[in-house]
Design an enzyme around this catalytic site. Structure first.
Site, PDB file in Angstrom:
ATOM      1  N   GLY A  18      -2.123   5.098  -1.210  1.00 27.46           N
ATOM      2  CA  GLY A  18      -1.342   4.314  -0.266  1.00 27.46           C
ATOM      3  C   GLY A  18      -0.707   3.124  -0.959  1.00 27.46           C
ATOM      4  O   GLY A  18      -1.161   2.681  -2.014  1.00 27.46           O
ATOM      5  N   CYS A  19       0.366   2.607  -0.364  1.00 23.01           N
ATOM      6  CA  CYS A  19       1.122   1.536  -1.008  1.00 23.01           C
ATOM      7  C   CYS A  19       0.320   0.236  -1.065  1.00 23.01           C
ATOM      8  O   CYS A  19       0.170  -0.363  -2.125  1.00 23.01           O
ATOM      9  CB  CYS A  19       2.460   1.332  -0.284  1.00 23.01           C
ATOM     10  SG  CYS A  19       2.338   1.206   1.511  1.00 23.01           S
ATOM     11  N   TYR A  20      -0.211  -0.195   0.090  1.00 17.69           N
ATOM     12  CA  TYR A  20      -1.035  -1.405   0.072  1.00 17.69           C
ATOM     13  C   TYR A  20      -2.236  -1.221  -0.859  1.00 17.69           C
ATOM     14  O   TYR A  20      -2.643  -2.133  -1.576  1.00 17.69           O
ATOM     15  CB  TYR A  20      -1.563  -1.717   1.473  1.00 17.69           C
ATOM     16  CG  TYR A  20      -0.597  -2.382   2.423  1.00 17.69           C
ATOM     17  CD1 TYR A  20      -0.066  -3.635   2.150  1.00 17.69           C
ATOM     18  CD2 TYR A  20      -0.240  -1.782   3.631  1.00 17.69           C
ATOM     19  CE1 TYR A  20       0.797  -4.260   3.045  1.00 17.69           C
ATOM     20  CE2 TYR A  20       0.619  -2.393   4.532  1.00 17.69           C
ATOM     21  CZ  TYR A  20       1.143  -3.638   4.234  1.00 17.69           C
ATOM     22  OH  TYR A  20       1.990  -4.253   5.117  1.00 17.69           O
ATOM     23  N   SER A  21      -2.812  -0.005  -0.818  1.00 19.83           N
ATOM     24  CA  SER A  21      -4.008   0.263  -1.621  1.00 19.83           C
ATOM     25  C   SER A  21      -3.718   0.113  -3.102  1.00 19.83           C
ATOM     26  O   SER A  21      -4.532  -0.435  -3.855  1.00 19.83           O
ATOM     27  CB  SER A  21      -4.504   1.685  -1.346  1.00 19.83           C
ATOM     28  OG  SER A  21      -4.536   1.948   0.038  1.00 19.83           O
ATOM     29  N   THR A  22      -2.589   0.622  -3.548  1.00 22.88           N
ATOM     30  CA  THR A  22      -2.249   0.555  -4.967  1.00 22.88           C
ATOM     31  C   THR A  22      -2.271  -0.880  -5.463  1.00 22.88           C
ATOM     32  O   THR A  22      -2.909  -1.207  -6.470  1.00 22.88           O
ATOM     33  CB  THR A  22      -0.854   1.176  -5.206  1.00 22.88           C
ATOM     34  OG1 THR A  22      -0.908   2.560  -4.888  1.00 22.88           O
ATOM     35  CG2 THR A  22      -0.396   0.994  -6.644  1.00 22.88           C
TER      36      THR A  22
END
Lengths: 347, 347, 347, 347
Positions: free
Chosen positions: B149-153
């Site tokens: 996921g984008c936030y996760s990255t």
């Protein structure tokens, strides 16, 4: 003090009507109605209204409208107003319709541009086009006011002095219109998603926009001749405001050496100032000075700048599409209809 | 040269994959598929592609995917990938899934956050979390990569050195995330209309965002301890980019006088630089220097700045949500899986 | 009816003061002054004011200010107010200073953050911090009101109930602040050019912002203990509005099982509602409901939402930085000082 | 492989040149120069370049330019290039000048529009106007290329087929141009601050813009007649892109019944397609289809749509002002000058 209702209270124009009317000394909002939202408090739909207005927004129903309001603002999608207006007029109410349903006198043209048969030709005959600068006298006594389109308001105000005073001198008229996104109304459409509009700019409805017949109808009546216009609409990546850059080409067949009152800019500016000298919401710039959107957003003004170059006249007009282009003008019309100060809640 | 297909080619991540892969020396796009658009040429859907790629975008069908592609990128809405992945793996294809379907190892957590029962637990077991900086070795041989996921990255890259090297020193971890609007995908939702987002800013899914379990799963595995985070997502009125401001509070029970390697900022920066010294797409700033979105938009980089103040550590990480947060990272994973230069088409 | 002057009338706060005061029933603008613009009519500087106010904007001179105004709003860059205030007070005028010059009681802290020696320590002693929700009684009789900083206003209102009622329970306090660009004032700086800010987002003055000592001073006084905060400011690509996401960590040494009045959110919301029950410009949301910028832009409200999660409390506060964060609050202070209705021109 | 230098590397066009050239297979950036920034690494000025290019940006000095580069791109403010070009040509270098210094063949017109006497009339005579679609042959062997203005590029490409093929049929030509803010260059000006441009839209240099003589010079030469245009520039609240809506009025004195090849739109579209059939960077739309900015931003294309309505022809052209309107076109010119594939680094 009159009681007013707003049908279509959750759209952009409806919401703006609430904001304006909350400051009106002579009008009290007594009913809010929506065709799209579930009934709940308007301050739950728009938390900005908490502590300011404490009214439910109900489903639109004629009976309730009739029982609660003296005057009704219809801020509904096109083709819905004509279902409701006859009932309202029949019940002795006055109506200001912000949709296009009562603007075009010819129902065939309406049908062509709005893809729906007109259902209320009698209302259409009776309706008064609500541009105060052109029609103030008729608005005063109107039962049904057709509030002008946003692009139309700016275009007509920018061109009225020319078509009224010097129609024979005019050749092609080009209107290059640019509007903020609220002009499209609050509707779901993929092309109105933020990432589609942001950092983009485009023309749409190129010379087929539904405001074209409206502009032509009013300008032709004003001038006594058939006025044609070329009009291209564009979508600006911003919330509110319309700016139109208008080019008037000299009629090559006219014997007069140049445009209306000479190429000299100050003369044209003077002519415009004189034409609008009693108008509280039209401001004419000095020669070589042009309005920008920010000069009018948040206001009910239409600002106009003019420049004459050889055989071409350049006119730039700016309005806030939600105020002078919709809700502000609607309240201005109400003020005229009820003999309130014309600038009440607007200045 | 491999043949790749993109399912979900008309969404924001799919379109970005096309743009990136058009410049790839070792991969050729052989199939484009959509679940939402009518079949037509991709260059008719997106005229920017005219003269660049001449492929139809077809309805998604397993059979065609299998016949045309060696590797498939799935850029579909969540819960759709798991219908297709078993068939693709069964046909000997490799898959990089940009949805969340194969990220969370515990199907119950998946069900809680994505409101759907997981249908492919065997795929879930096999899938490799596609964050190269953490999992490069496993990605190399993976048949099924779950692209992060984008936030996760951004969050995981910002916190990995700390949780890996000094988990005992860490108290509360607060992640204040801000994302551009393409992060929400190309979907119709009233709150994503231009006038709603423009000139607005808001928090959403306050501490209940679906990337929270993903961040916790990866960080906990890295650190060998259970890592908890508080995470608030916010919507920025811009198209692309994620910036996260992360606050790490010192564990008050820890005996060490301060955070990991001392309050001295350069030490922390040095520790981060060492941790990421072989990473082509992580750039660590000097002490007191922080990335802004513009430093990374249009790139596959994750930029990180760090500051230690008394008992609180401030870490700021920025990525382009469509590149390092989605399609760029997916291509980086492809490069690893096929032994292409890791920066091919990305640098 | 009082006569008011605005020094710094052409900056963002000054312009907003004009807009607000034009609608005030008890105050008349009698003088406009600028330190940066050449003297001319304010409606030539800002054409939006044509037809609304017809006053010159002159060079700032004490003598003229004294002769024309009962009350003076100083909307000047920091470090200039303190040159003028002694003269104004000496002439028997009342002053509301929107700059930071009279906010920090300790001149050394002022010097550290504003890089200038304080020149009016007696004024500093006398000044009243103009946050009505905290200081209404003192504001009433003040000759010199120090109007709060924009970030400070939101932070203090968001935290006041907690630090007043339960200081012992509080651990780390993290304020993640985001502001629109008018918060920086109307000043030439390359990083404020449109292409630099648009489509960008960044942190600035990371934990060294000049509003930190202001927040600490007021909260510490309120709570009777030294309150520390971590504060990171961020620049939003929009014109107006501040949203702060505030994280309060439970004091790990506190014996109480959880934050102030229990983890149950409604209790905290109830506590906040009670704390602000007589405040016309603070609106507390229901449990799980948070304000967005649009709820407050164009208004003088501060909206606050609260959520308690395990050991962390999340508070989100939103204001319009030019209204509750500057000019609206200044007018609210004027209303209190002169016994006008507190919401005059603001509701 | 050639060595290229960029003078004015820190402005918007200079930075874009770096980005494009970093992907060029036949050109190597060997020198970066600025007249405004202190010498330091370009990656310290623009952190996005970290890990991509490792060069200092030095003070502009002829000697260093000469020693390091075969070809020099001058992306300097107007009136500076003409100081440097003679020295570069004298040293045997080739030059692509992105400023206006070598575009206008008549030094009096240059002086009128750029408020500076021209200092290099011999260079002016030799310079080749760098619009490949018009001048490819001359560009091939040019020592000095005058890269076209951004508005000019779109206007000339949109009008070239008409003025070349049917000049006698043309009456008034109106160009309504709209540009993103990077078109103004990276310069300090109060009207370019974010809060001034954001949510605003305005016309500027109304029919006196400096690109008017450039458009007239090139179109007149192409057509063999004097071509006049009316041109109004507008500022869009977005970073990059130019869209021009062009109105061509039929010459009322022409005996032909209508515009060039008949009112039938497909004929005009076909004529345009034929005119540009070998051009890699001009894309003509189908009848009734118009480009939007997003179709071209980030690309070197000029997209053109056409519609014929009665006596008025509407042409809409869109380019990325930093690519086809500046740096992309400059690289296209370089590719032509050195026999590189014309699309190298651009497709």
């Amino acid at each position: 003090m009159i009681n007013v209702g707003i049908a279509g209270a959750t759209g952009y124009a409806g919401k703006e009507l609430i904001k304006v009317l909350l400051h009106h000394p002579n009008a009290r909002i007594t009913g809010l109605y929506s065709t799209s939202e579930e009934p709940k408090a308007i301050s739950d739909i728009y938390p900005e209204f908490r502590g300011k207005i404490n009214l439910p927004c109900n489903r639109l129903e004629l009976k309730e409208l009739v029982s609660k309001c003296d005057l009704v603002f219809l801020a509904l999608p096109h083709t819905i107003s004509m279902d409701i207006v006859p009932g309202l007029l029949g019940a002795g109410k006055r109506v200001i319709d912000l949709s296009a349903d009562y603007r075009l006198k010819d129902p065939k043209i309406y049908e062509h541009f709005y893809k729906a048969k007109h259902k209320d030709e009698s209302g259409l005959k009776e309706s008064v086009y609500g541009l105060p600068e052109i029609n103030r006298g008729k608005i005063k006594n109107a039962r049904l006011v057709a509030n002008p389109g946003c692009y139309s308001t700016a275009a007509i105000l920018a061109l009225a002095p020319l078509v009224a005073l010097a129609p024979a001198e005019l050749g092609a008229i080009i209107i290059d219109g640019k509007s903020g996104v609220t002009g499209a109304g609050k509707k779901m459409a993929p092309e109105l998603l933020f990432p589609e509009v942001n950092e983009d700019f485009k023309a749409y409805k190129v010379n087929v926009h539904q405001h074209i017949p409206e502009i032509k109808q009013i300008l032709s009546k004003l001038s006594g001749r058939k006025i044609a216009v070329t009009f291209v609409a564009h979508l600006l990546p911003l919330n509110r405001g319309i700016l139109e850059t208008i080019y008037v080409i000299k009629n090559q067949k006219s014997k007069n050496p140049c445009l209306p009152v000479g190429r000299k800019n100050q003369n044209l500016n003077a002519l415009y100032k004189k034409f609008y000298k009693n108008e509280p919401f039209v401001r004419i710039r000095e020669e070589g000075d042009f309005p920008r959107l920010k000069d009018v957003t948040g206001t009910n003004f239409c600002d106009i700048g003019i420049k004459a170059d050889s055989d071409t006249l350049i006119i730039i007009a700016a309005i806030d599409n939600l105020l002078k282009g919709a809700s502000g003008q609607a309240v201005q019309n109400m003020n005229i209809m009820y003999n309130f100060p014309e600038g009440a809640a607007l200045l």
